[in-house]
Structure formats: structure tokens, C-alpha cells
Design an enzyme around this catalytic site. Structure first.
Site, PDB file in Angstrom:
ATOM      1  N   ALA A  18       0.060  -4.416   9.992  1.00 46.53           N
ATOM      2  CA  ALA A  18       0.642  -3.439   9.056  1.00 46.53           C
ATOM      3  C   ALA A  18       1.433  -2.392   9.831  1.00 46.53           C
ATOM      4  O   ALA A  18       0.955  -1.819  10.802  1.00 46.53           O
ATOM      5  CB  ALA A  18      -0.457  -2.791   8.231  1.00 46.53           C
ATOM      6  N   SER A  47      -7.578  -9.272  13.283  1.00 45.94           N
ATOM      7  CA  SER A  47      -7.441  -9.445  11.830  1.00 45.94           C
ATOM      8  C   SER A  47      -6.026  -9.044  11.430  1.00 45.94           C
ATOM      9  O   SER A  47      -5.377  -8.243  12.104  1.00 45.94           O
ATOM     10  CB  SER A  47      -8.451  -8.559  11.098  1.00 45.94           C
ATOM     11  OG  SER A  47      -9.754  -8.923  11.485  1.00 45.94           O
ATOM     12  N   LEU A  64       8.541  -9.617   9.500  1.00 48.74           N
ATOM     13  CA  LEU A  64       8.778  -8.445   8.658  1.00 48.74           C
ATOM     14  C   LEU A  64       9.549  -7.344   9.380  1.00 48.74           C
ATOM     15  O   LEU A  64       9.251  -7.025  10.529  1.00 48.74           O
ATOM     16  CB  LEU A  64       7.437  -7.860   8.204  1.00 48.74           C
ATOM     17  CG  LEU A  64       7.577  -6.646   7.281  1.00 48.74           C
ATOM     18  CD1 LEU A  64       7.881  -7.077   5.865  1.00 48.74           C
ATOM     19  CD2 LEU A  64       6.331  -5.789   7.310  1.00 48.74           C
ATOM     20  N   LEU A  72      -2.887  -0.709   2.321  1.00 45.00           N
ATOM     21  CA  LEU A  72      -3.841  -0.128   3.277  1.00 45.00           C
ATOM     22  C   LEU A  72      -4.770   0.828   2.540  1.00 45.00           C
ATOM     23  O   LEU A  72      -5.970   0.890   2.805  1.00 45.00           O
ATOM     24  CB  LEU A  72      -3.100   0.592   4.406  1.00 45.00           C
ATOM     25  CG  LEU A  72      -2.256  -0.290   5.343  1.00 45.00           C
ATOM     26  CD1 LEU A  72      -1.731   0.536   6.521  1.00 45.00           C
ATOM     27  CD2 LEU A  72      -3.036  -1.482   5.863  1.00 45.00           C
ATOM     28  N   ALA A 111     -10.398  -3.740   5.137  1.00 48.08           N
ATOM     29  CA  ALA A 111     -11.322  -3.717   3.994  1.00 48.08           C
ATOM     30  C   ALA A 111     -12.734  -4.051   4.464  1.00 48.08           C
ATOM     31  O   ALA A 111     -13.706  -3.369   4.095  1.00 48.08           O
ATOM     32  CB  ALA A 111     -10.859  -4.694   2.927  1.00 48.08           C
ATOM     33  N   ARG A 129       9.797  -3.167  -4.693  1.00 48.91           N
ATOM     34  CA  ARG A 129      10.137  -4.358  -3.896  1.00 48.91           C
ATOM     35  C   ARG A 129      10.645  -5.518  -4.748  1.00 48.91           C
ATOM     36  O   ARG A 129      11.566  -6.234  -4.342  1.00 48.91           O
ATOM     37  CB  ARG A 129       8.915  -4.811  -3.106  1.00 48.91           C
ATOM     38  CG  ARG A 129       8.629  -3.868  -1.985  1.00 48.91           C
ATOM     39  CD  ARG A 129       7.408  -4.284  -1.210  1.00 48.91           C
ATOM     40  NE  ARG A 129       7.254  -3.390  -0.062  1.00 48.91           N
ATOM     41  CZ  ARG A 129       6.227  -3.406   0.756  1.00 48.91           C
ATOM     42  NH1 ARG A 129       5.230  -4.263   0.563  1.00 48.91           N
ATOM     43  NH2 ARG A 129       6.162  -2.565   1.768  1.00 48.91           N
ATOM     44  N   PHE A 143       8.576   5.747   0.959  1.00 52.73           N
ATOM     45  CA  PHE A 143       8.478   4.304   0.744  1.00 52.73           C
ATOM     46  C   PHE A 143       8.988   3.999  -0.659  1.00 52.73           C
ATOM     47  O   PHE A 143       9.171   4.890  -1.489  1.00 52.73           O
ATOM     48  CB  PHE A 143       7.013   3.844   0.917  1.00 52.73           C
ATOM     49  CG  PHE A 143       6.784   3.073   2.193  1.00 52.73           C
ATOM     50  CD1 PHE A 143       7.124   3.609   3.421  1.00 52.73           C
ATOM     51  CD2 PHE A 143       6.232   1.801   2.174  1.00 52.73           C
ATOM     52  CE1 PHE A 143       6.913   2.903   4.601  1.00 52.73           C
ATOM     53  CE2 PHE A 143       6.015   1.079   3.336  1.00 52.73           C
ATOM     54  CZ  PHE A 143       6.354   1.621   4.553  1.00 52.73           C
ATOM     55  N   ARG A 167       3.180  -4.638  -5.995  1.00 48.77           N
ATOM     56  CA  ARG A 167       2.533  -3.590  -5.200  1.00 48.77           C
ATOM     57  C   ARG A 167       3.572  -2.664  -4.599  1.00 48.77           C
ATOM     58  O   ARG A 167       4.602  -3.119  -4.093  1.00 48.77           O
ATOM     59  CB  ARG A 167       1.736  -4.241  -4.073  1.00 48.77           C
ATOM     60  CG  ARG A 167       1.249  -3.259  -3.035  1.00 48.77           C
ATOM     61  CD  ARG A 167       0.368  -3.908  -2.008  1.00 48.77           C
ATOM     62  NE  ARG A 167       1.061  -4.699  -1.024  1.00 48.77           N
ATOM     63  CZ  ARG A 167       1.597  -4.217   0.111  1.00 48.77           C
ATOM     64  NH1 ARG A 167       1.562  -2.912   0.370  1.00 48.77           N
ATOM     65  NH2 ARG A 167       2.182  -5.019   0.971  1.00 48.77           N
ATOM     66  N   GLN A 224       4.208 -11.239  -3.982  1.00 49.24           N
ATOM     67  CA  GLN A 224       5.286 -10.318  -3.595  1.00 49.24           C
ATOM     68  C   GLN A 224       6.221 -10.910  -2.552  1.00 49.24           C
ATOM     69  O   GLN A 224       5.760 -11.433  -1.528  1.00 49.24           O
ATOM     70  CB  GLN A 224       4.679  -9.036  -3.035  1.00 49.24           C
ATOM     71  CG  GLN A 224       5.733  -8.021  -2.601  1.00 49.24           C
ATOM     72  CD  GLN A 224       5.149  -6.623  -2.470  1.00 49.24           C
ATOM     73  OE1 GLN A 224       4.533  -6.297  -1.465  1.00 49.24           O
ATOM     74  NE2 GLN A 224       5.327  -5.822  -3.493  1.00 49.24           N
ATOM     75  N   PHE A 227     -16.701 -19.172  11.046  1.00 47.68           N
ATOM     76  CA  PHE A 227     -15.816 -19.489   9.923  1.00 47.68           C
ATOM     77  C   PHE A 227     -16.663 -19.828   8.693  1.00 47.68           C
ATOM     78  O   PHE A 227     -17.442 -20.792   8.722  1.00 47.68           O
ATOM     79  CB  PHE A 227     -14.931 -20.682  10.319  1.00 47.68           C
ATOM     80  CG  PHE A 227     -14.047 -21.191   9.225  1.00 47.68           C
ATOM     81  CD1 PHE A 227     -12.903 -20.496   8.855  1.00 47.68           C
ATOM     82  CD2 PHE A 227     -14.349 -22.384   8.562  1.00 47.68           C
ATOM     83  CE1 PHE A 227     -12.076 -20.976   7.848  1.00 47.68           C
ATOM     84  CE2 PHE A 227     -13.511 -22.867   7.555  1.00 47.68           C
ATOM     85  CZ  PHE A 227     -12.382 -22.155   7.202  1.00 47.68           C
ATOM     86  N   HIS A 255       5.238 -12.216   1.224  1.00 46.98           N
ATOM     87  CA  HIS A 255       4.601 -11.122   1.962  1.00 46.98           C
ATOM     88  C   HIS A 255       3.176 -10.811   1.532  1.00 46.98           C
ATOM     89  O   HIS A 255       2.323 -10.522   2.363  1.00 46.98           O
ATOM     90  CB  HIS A 255       5.457  -9.878   1.784  1.00 46.98           C
ATOM     91  CG  HIS A 255       4.983  -8.678   2.530  1.00 46.98           C
ATOM     92  ND1 HIS A 255       4.834  -8.669   3.897  1.00 46.98           N
ATOM     93  CD2 HIS A 255       4.619  -7.431   2.105  1.00 46.98           C
ATOM     94  CE1 HIS A 255       4.406  -7.466   4.290  1.00 46.98           C
ATOM     95  NE2 HIS A 255       4.248  -6.715   3.220  1.00 46.98           N
ATOM     96  N   GLU A 305       9.448  -1.628   5.554  1.00 48.28           N
ATOM     97  CA  GLU A 305      10.143  -0.819   4.552  1.00 48.28           C
ATOM     98  C   GLU A 305      10.429   0.586   5.089  1.00 48.28           C
ATOM     99  O   GLU A 305      11.294   1.298   4.591  1.00 48.28           O
ATOM    100  CB  GLU A 305       9.242  -0.730   3.311  1.00 48.28           C
ATOM    101  CG  GLU A 305       9.874  -0.093   2.105  1.00 48.28           C
ATOM    102  CD  GLU A 305       9.052  -0.398   0.848  1.00 48.28           C
ATOM    103  OE1 GLU A 305       8.842  -1.573   0.537  1.00 48.28           O
ATOM    104  OE2 GLU A 305       8.614   0.558   0.196  1.00 48.28           O
ATOM    105  N   HIS A 361       8.922  -9.601   0.026  1.00 44.87           N
ATOM    106  CA  HIS A 361       9.361  -8.352   0.656  1.00 44.87           C
ATOM    107  C   HIS A 361      10.867  -8.432   0.880  1.00 44.87           C
ATOM    108  O   HIS A 361      11.377  -9.468   1.333  1.00 44.87           O
ATOM    109  CB  HIS A 361       8.633  -8.176   1.994  1.00 44.87           C
ATOM    110  CG  HIS A 361       8.761  -6.818   2.584  1.00 44.87           C
ATOM    111  ND1 HIS A 361       9.952  -6.345   3.093  1.00 44.87           N
ATOM    112  CD2 HIS A 361       7.855  -5.820   2.739  1.00 44.87           C
ATOM    113  CE1 HIS A 361       9.768  -5.114   3.537  1.00 44.87           C
ATOM    114  NE2 HIS A 361       8.498  -4.773   3.335  1.00 44.87           N
TER     115      HIS A 361
END
Ligand SMILES: Cc1cc2nc3c(=O)[nH]c(=O)nc-3n(C[C@H](O)[C@H](O)[C@H](O)COP(=O)(O)OP(=O)(O)OC[C@H]3O[C@@H](n4cnc5c(N)ncnc54)[C@H](O)[C@@H]3O)c2cc1C
Length: 558
Positions: A45, A40, A239, A378, A14, A273, A114, A372, A227, A153, A337, A242, A229
Site C-alpha cells: 500500500a 503480506s 500500480l 487501510l 487486518a 476511481r 485522494f 472504494r 475495482q 497454509f 486492483h 493515486e 484502478h
């Protein structure tokens, strides 16, 4: 003293997309990030990014409807329409930038299925999609000569008369505090997964931007919507994408049954989910689990597919469990998640605080509502990151230079000095952090009720009182990570408190917020967003209407 037109806090997808857009719009733009940009959390993902491409007969309205249904009708449909309509162009643009999406046998961009969607519309780079996108955007940001304050920071927003005019930031390498002035600030600081323990999120995902905005007067929206997962590894919460179920993996209980038949007969393992996580937790709670888990079975997919399309998770499972995915099913369970809630924004990323914008997981625009869909995050970062960058640049063009004075740093300096001045009292940031994570997992997770959430809120408030007496034992200036963890903990406690307050306020079950004491959705009284504002007396709860454009609420079955 550094000064820019647009200052983006966060260099995940983002933030980098926002910075690129602001810079392309002619603004003097800079990024601030507490870690190197490609570290980051977007880097983690795995599975992919959604879009309805018309070359295969897909339709953005179908994607939008699936998203609305996935959100349990809490998503704002105007924002969902924007995201789904612009998704196709965004994928093509990413491809042209250099993201090497997998292709199908005919050479077209390939897709996988998905959850919560009727058709395959998830574009992917094996199971490292985030990493591939992040590297490409980083190259673009470098090429655009956007200045990056790496390992800086942000401790607070620099506010003057209710207007955001920059940030106060700690340079980790030197321990020095700086005011960075800006005409517009965009928060793109990611989620808050570490408020829970365990989580799929990395150590740096501590809700900083949400707390920064909240403290500066911006409302946090739908913070009860957290959420879980369905497929995280037992114990460490790592993770398993999915995409494994998207490629055809089954969920089995201790009796070897594909239990999703009972909960979502049509979509099975690819229901949304929240539905799958509740089904798994029910199987476990009712004694049909395997040692606190259920099983994910990929054996029938075959070694070749696993190695070519799911190579990263194959490696992870071998490393952590010494299991070969092609030979044996693996134990998994629902794990923390993602947070659907965040800083309230409009579709241009503007918050109600002048000069302050937000995008990505820290924001709530709201396209995810109560739940979500996988691979929509993403997309959210790319679409609303770009929009926030363009809008912030346009705002900055109209503004005079920031007038805020450097004396604003004193408040942060005092806070840090008092942590350093106190004598050790046997307590530590690590102890507080663990207790917070555990109580949130125990009481504000897949299933919730009034009594449990009250326990969580009470505990978080006790932890806040302990936090106010903490001492930081490392008195050094250079890379004082004890100070960093302590300041992050302050942000997390604010986020935890707001999530508890919002969850207690919502007297119904919707999406990921499932109350065993109030198990029905209540559209008459609760088809609305929860808003929480900071006030001297503590969090103040309010609400806002949900925007419905073309999909009135329906019963949600999969
Ligand atoms: C394991 C995993 C797999 C996932 N897979 C998918 C997927 O396949 N598809 C999908 O759509 N979504 C997926 N998600 C969700 C998605 O990856 C995230 O929601 C998204 O990448 C968040 O991006 P972001 O840009 O908002 O934040 P991040 O990428 O988290 O970036 C946050 C940035 O903010 C900076 N920052 C934070 N606080 C401060 C501060 N105080 N001062 C300075 N800088 C700060 C950080 O340094 C960082 O640069 C996954 C999530 C996880 C955890």
C-alpha cells in the site's frame, strides 16, 4: 495438537490489528500466515489512510458522505459511520504506536488529497504507507507474544455442526497437515486480485479466505464489485499510486487534452476511481489513447516534490520504463486492483457462521459498496480488524473448548493425495490460471455485458472441470509450491465463478459494475446487496437490503 482461543488467519494489517486486539482482550491468540507477516500484501500500500481530524476543521460526517457517494449508495451507512467516526482516534493511535506519518510545514500530521473526496484527509508515509504501518504492527504483535504459524497454509475451516472450531493447515516446510483448534477464527486473508490478469496485486493474493468461508457455508456479498484502478503501468499492471494525482498530476489523451474535463468537470482527475477508469477506457476505445493507454503527466510538479513525496513510484517507473517522471509523461491504463465484495460480516466482523469472523479486504462489512475510495481500505483493515479481534475474544470467553476431532484432516489429505496420484495429462495449474485471468479481464472488467459475462462464466466452469483432473508433478513434501499453487487455484476458481454469477445477476449499472447493455442505476429494483451461497447444485444467489441511515440516494456526479 495446537489449540487457541482466537486464531487469526492472515498477518496483513487486518490480521495483525485483530490479533493485537484479541490478545489485549486477554485471549490466547495466534496468527497463521502463508508468508512471513511483513511480506503480506498490505506491504504494497502506497498512498495513505483516510481520516477526518478535527484539529483542521474536518468532520467525520463529511468523510462518511464522500464514502457513501463513492460507493454509489451500495455501502451500508451504519458501517460507514462506524469507520469514519473511529478513524481519527485510529490515526492518533497508529502515530503513538510509532508510524512516522509525514508532517506539514507547521509540524502537524500532513495530508494529501485522494479521489472522490472534497478535501485533503489522507495521512501518509511518503508512498510506503502500508509498509510503515505493517512494520509497526508486527513489532506490537511480537511484543504481545502472539504466536505466529509462519508459512502455514490454511486449506479448510474445521467445522463441527455448522460451528467453526479451527482450521486445517499445511505446514509448508514439512508438508505436514495439522488441525489447529480454536474457539473463534478470524479470516483476514486479503483480496483476490490474481483472479484477474494483469493486476496490481502480488502472487499471493488469491482469494483463499473468501473461498474457505464460502465452502463452509458463509455468504459472499457484492462479489461483482471489482475495482479497476485508473493508473497502472502498461503490460505488467504495476500500480502508480493515486497520490500522484493527489499531488496534482494530470491525465492526458493523445491530443494532449485533460480529458477528465468532459467526464468530471468539478473533481477532474480526482473523481472516484470507477469514474476515472471508465473515462480513460472510453478515450482508449474511441481512438484517443496512446498505444492502448492514456498519459499521466507529473512534470509540472517538479523534481523535488517527486523525489520527496513520490520517490517509490519514481524508482518503479525508472526501473520498468526507463522514464524520469520529472521529464516525460508515462503510459498508464485502468488495471485490476481491489475487490469491494467479500465475506458478509456485521460491524463486529461476525459472519453468519458461528465462531467465524472476517476483516480486511476478504470481508464485506460493507463500507465500500460499489466503489472504494482510495485510502479507505487501510482504514477498513485497522478499524474492523480491531473490532473483529475484540468481538472474537469476547465470543471465545463464552465458549467451551473445541470438541472437533483430528479425523477432519483426512478430507484435505485425500484431496492432496489425488493431485499427487494422477498422471500428468498435459494440463497445468499455470495454464488454467492464465486462461481464468484473461477471460475475467476480457469480460468482467471496466465495461461488461450479458454476452461477455456468460462467456466468462462458461469458461470458468470449464476450467473447474479441468482443475478436477489436474496432476501435481512435484511429489515432494518440503515446500511443495506446485501443490500450494494448485490449492490456491481451486480457491480462485470459486471466487471467479461467484463474481461472474453475481455480475450476471445484477441487472443495472452501479459503481464499478458498469453494464453497457444496462447503463443506468436502478434504485427501485437494485438498491440491494447480492449474496451468493455455496450449494450442491452450485452457487445460489440471494440478496440483502442496504442500510441507509442519513444519506438517501442521489444522482452521482463529480
Ligand atoms: C499496490 C497496492 C497499493 C495499495 N495502496 C493502498 C493505499 O495507499 N491505501 C489504501 O487504503 N489501500 C491501498 N491498497 C489496498 C490495501 O493495501 C489492501 O486492501 C489491504 O492492505 C489488505 O489488507 P489485509 O490485511 O486485508 O490483507 P493482506 O495484507 O493482503 O494480508 C493477507 C494475509 O493473509 C495471509 N493468507 C492468505 N491466504 C492464506 C491462507 N490460505 N493460509 C494462511 N494465510 C493466508 C497472507 O499470508 C497475508 O498475511 C493498495 C493495494 C495495492 C495492491
Amino acid at each position: 495438537m495446537p489449540e487457541h482461543d482466537v486464531l487469526v488467519i492472515g498477518a496483513g494489517l487486518a490480521g495483525m490489528r485483530a490479533a493485537l486486539a484479541a490478545s489485549r482482550a486477554g485471549a490466547d491468540t495466534a496468527l497463521v500466515t502463508k508468508v512471513h507477516p511483513v511480506r503480506s500484501h498490505s506491504n504494497a500500500a502506497q498512498g495513505g489512510i483516510n481520516a477526518a481530524l478535527t484539529d483542521r476543521g474536518d468532520d467525520w460526517e463529511d468523510h462518511a458522505f464522500n464514502t457513501v457517494k463513492g460507493s454509489d449508495w451500495l455501502g451500508d451507512q451504519d458501517a460507514i459511520e462506524v469507520m469514519c467516526r473511529e478513524a481519527g482516534d485510529a490515526i492518533i493511535e497508529l502515530e503513538h504506536m510509532g508510524v512516522v506519518f509525514n508532517r506539514d510545514e507547521e509540524g502537524r500530521l500532513g495530508t494529501r488529497r485522494f479521489g472522490g473526496q472534497e478535501r485533503a484527509r489522507t495521512f501518509f508515509v511518503a508512498d510506503i504507507t502500508g509498509q510503515a504501518m505493517l512494520q509497526v504492527l508486527y513489532e506490537k504483535v511480537l511484543k504481545a507474544r502472539v504466536r505466529a504459524y509462519e508459512e502455514w497454509f490454511v486449506t479448510s475451516l474445521a467445522m463441527e455442526d455448522g460451528v467453526c472450531q479451527g482450521v486445517v493447515a499445511l505446514e509448508l516446510r514439512t508438508g505436514q497437515l495439522h488441525l489447529i483448534k480454536a474457539k473463534a477464527v478470524i479470516l483476514a486473508t486479503g483480496g483476490a486480485g490474481r483472479v484477474y490478469e494483469p493486476t496490481t496485486n502480488g502472487l499471493i493474493v488469491t482469494g483463499d479466505g473468501m473461498a474457505l468461508a464460502y465452502r463452509a457455508g458463509a455468504p459472499l456479498m457484492d462479489m461483482e464489485m471489482v475495482q479497476y484502478h485508473p493508473t497502472t503501468l502498461k503490460g505488467n499492471g504495476v500500480l502508480i499510486t493515486e497520490a500522484a494525482r493527489g499531488e496534482g498530476a494530470y491525465l492526458l489523451n493523445a491530443k494532449g487534452e485533460r480529458f477528465m474535463e468532459r467526464y468530471a468537470p468539478k473533481m477532474m482527475e480526482l473523481a472516484s476511481r470507477d469514474v476515472v477508469s471508465r473515462a480513460e477506457q472510453t478515450e482508449i476505445n474511441e481512438g484517443r489513447g496512446v498505444d492502448g493507454c492514456v498519459l499521466l503527466d507529473l512534470r509540472h510538479l517538479g523534481r523535488e516534490l517527486i523525489e520527496t513525496k513520490l520517490g517509490y513510484i519514481k524508482e518503479v517507473v525508472t526501473d520498468f520504463l526507463s522514464i524520469d517522471l520529472a521529464d516525460r509523461p508515462i503510459p498508464i491504463r485502468p488495471g485490476n486492483h481491489y475487490i469491494m465484495g467479500g465475506i458478509k460480516t456485521d460491524v463486529q466482523g461476525a459472519t453468519p457462521v458461528p465462531g467465524l469472523y472476517a476483516a480486511g479486504e476478504c470481508a464485506c462489512v460493507s463500507v465500500h459498496g460499489g466503489n472504494r475510495l482510495g485510502a479507505n481500505s487501510l482504514l477498513d483493515t485497522i478499524i474492523f480488524g480491531r473490532r473483529a479481534g475484540e468481538a472474537a475474544a469476547a465470543y471465545a470467553r463464552e465458549m467451551d473448548r473445541p470438541s472437533i476431532s483430528e479425523s477432519i484432516i483426512a478430507k484435505t489429505q485425500e484431496e492432496m493425495s489425488s493431485f499427487l496420484a494422477r498422471d500428468a495429462n498435459g494440463d497445468s495449474a499455470a495454464k488454467i490460471r492464465l486462461t481464468m485471468g484473461q477471460v475475467m479481464t476480457d469480460h468482467v472488467a471496466v465495461f461488461r455485458d450479458e454476452a461477455g459475462m456468460q462467456i466468462a462464466l462458461k469458461t470458468v466452469r470449464e476450467l473447474k472441470a479441468r482443475y478436477a483432473c489436474l496432476a501435481v508433478q512435484d511429489k515432494g513434501r518440503v515446500f511443495n509450491t506446485s501443490m500450494l499453487f494448485t490449492l490456491e487455484l481451486g480457491f480462485m476458481l470459486d471466487v471467479a465463478e461467484v463474481s461472474c454469477v453475481s455480475a450476471l445477476a445484477r441487472k443495472e449499472s452501479r459503481g464499478a459494475h458498469y453494464r453497457t447493455d444496462l447503463p443506468e442505476r436502478d434504485d427501485v429494483n437494485w438498491l440491494k446487496h447480492s449474496l451468493v451461497y455455496a450449494s450442491p447444485e452450485g452457487p445460489r444467489i440471494d440478496s440483502a437490503p442496504v442500510t441507509i441511515t442519513q444519506w438517501p440516494p442521489q444522482r452521482r456526479v463529480y
